[in-house]
Scaffold this motif. Sequence first.
Motif, mmCIF file in Angstrom:
data_model
loop_
_atom_site.group_PDB
_atom_site.id
_atom_site.type_symbol
_atom_site.label_atom_id
_atom_site.label_comp_id
_atom_site.label_asym_id
_atom_site.label_seq_id
_atom_site.Cartn_x
_atom_site.Cartn_y
_atom_site.Cartn_z
ATOM 1 N N GLY A 27 2.178 -0.280 -12.001
ATOM 2 C CA GLY A 27 2.333 -1.458 -12.848
ATOM 3 C C GLY A 27 1.759 -2.709 -12.183
ATOM 4 N N GLU A 28 2.019 -2.870 -10.880
ATOM 5 C CA GLU A 28 1.465 -4.003 -10.135
ATOM 6 C C GLU A 28 -0.057 -3.907 -10.055
ATOM 7 N N ARG A 29 -0.549 -2.673 -9.901
ATOM 8 C CA ARG A 29 -2.009 -2.494 -9.867
ATOM 9 C C ARG A 29 -2.641 -2.940 -11.182
ATOM 10 N N GLN A 30 -1.986 -2.611 -12.294
ATOM 11 C CA GLN A 30 -2.529 -2.993 -13.591
ATOM 12 C C GLN A 30 -2.556 -4.506 -13.760
ATOM 13 N N LYS A 31 -1.502 -5.178 -13.266
ATOM 14 C CA LYS A 31 -1.481 -6.641 -13.325
ATOM 15 C C LYS A 31 -2.667 -7.235 -12.561
ATOM 16 N N ALA A 32 -2.931 -6.685 -11.352
ATOM 17 C CA ALA A 32 -4.053 -7.180 -10.551
ATOM 18 C C ALA A 32 -5.382 -6.940 -11.262
ATOM 19 N N ARG A 33 -5.495 -5.759 -11.884
ATOM 20 C CA ARG A 33 -6.745 -5.451 -12.595
ATOM 21 C C ARG A 33 -6.926 -6.361 -13.823
ATOM 22 N N ASP A 34 -5.812 -6.610 -14.542
ATOM 23 C CA ASP A 34 -5.900 -7.485 -15.718
ATOM 24 C C ASP A 34 -6.338 -8.895 -15.321
ATOM 25 N N TRP A 51 -2.319 -1.245 -4.169
ATOM 26 C CA TRP A 51 -1.247 -0.704 -4.990
ATOM 27 C C TRP A 51 -1.513 0.756 -5.350
ATOM 28 N N THR A 52 -2.756 1.136 -5.449
ATOM 29 C CA THR A 52 -3.083 2.550 -5.699
ATOM 30 C C THR A 52 -2.636 3.405 -4.520
ATOM 31 N N GLU A 53 -2.947 2.950 -3.331
ATOM 32 C CA GLU A 53 -2.527 3.692 -2.130
ATOM 33 C C GLU A 53 -1.003 3.774 -2.050
ATOM 34 N N LYS A 54 -0.329 2.673 -2.391
ATOM 35 C CA LYS A 54 1.134 2.669 -2.338
ATOM 36 C C LYS A 54 1.731 3.620 -3.375
ATOM 37 N N ARG A 70 8.968 9.809 -4.829
ATOM 38 C CA ARG A 70 9.505 8.597 -5.443
ATOM 39 C C ARG A 70 8.630 8.185 -6.622
ATOM 40 N N GLU A 71 8.834 8.876 -7.700
ATOM 41 C CA GLU A 71 8.046 8.609 -8.889
ATOM 42 C C GLU A 71 8.320 7.210 -9.432
ATOM 43 N N ASP A 72 9.551 6.730 -9.254
ATOM 44 C CA ASP A 72 9.891 5.408 -9.741
ATOM 45 C C ASP A 72 9.100 4.324 -9.021
ATOM 46 N N LEU A 73 9.007 4.523 -7.688
ATOM 47 C CA LEU A 73 8.227 3.558 -6.907
ATOM 48 C C LEU A 73 6.737 3.663 -7.234
#
Length: 227
Positions: free
Chosen positions: A92-99, A71-74, A83-86
């Motif tokens: 956000g998805e990266r944070q979920k994985a880290r949590d 997700w960091t690479e993406k 595409r700042e929104d993307l």
Amino acid sequence: MGIFSRTRDIIAANMADLIEKAEDPAKMIRVMILEMEETLVEVRASAARTIADQKEMRRHIGKLDGLADGWTEKAELALSKGREDLAKAALGERQKARDMAEQLRAETGVLDDALRASEGDIAKLQKKLTEARAKQANVQTRLESANNRAKLREMYAGPKTLDAFSRFDVLERRVDDAEGRAEAMGLGSVKTLDEEIAELRASDRVDAELEALKARLAGPKTPVTEG
């Protein structure tokens, strides 16, 4: 928790006091050893499941860490394309994985503590089991010794032995009576004429042998020469 609670109860138990209070020490030790062996099997099985859970969690943590990196690479790619929104959604998805990974790490830490406690309990329980087996051998030896002493005392001081020796006394008395009757039959008996003559002849032979022995001991006399 039931397994670990019972394990700690066994470890904390003072076997010497339990054995002294037991009506049947040998049976008490056998029951304790059986319970320890069964508990040891259960604790080891529980530890094996804990280790397996740890391995599975670590695999999930590795996957989540890899997912977070992806997700960091993406996010970087989306940001590079404007595409700042993307990029924000990817972060956000990266944070979920880290949590999720952190949560699993915390759970593995709990499992590590439980495994260390279980390892310590197993070592203490094995020590108690060795002590119990040594007690069992000691009690068994003492019981066998006591039984053997009891058998020996029964042999030399028991009613059967006393009865047997009393019967021997009766038999000895009967032998004494028989010998007394035999000797009594010879008392006051009159010698026959032949017996008296035989005694005289035996006396004459003894006298003759005595004179012959004296002559031999005296030896030949040396004649005296007159001057």
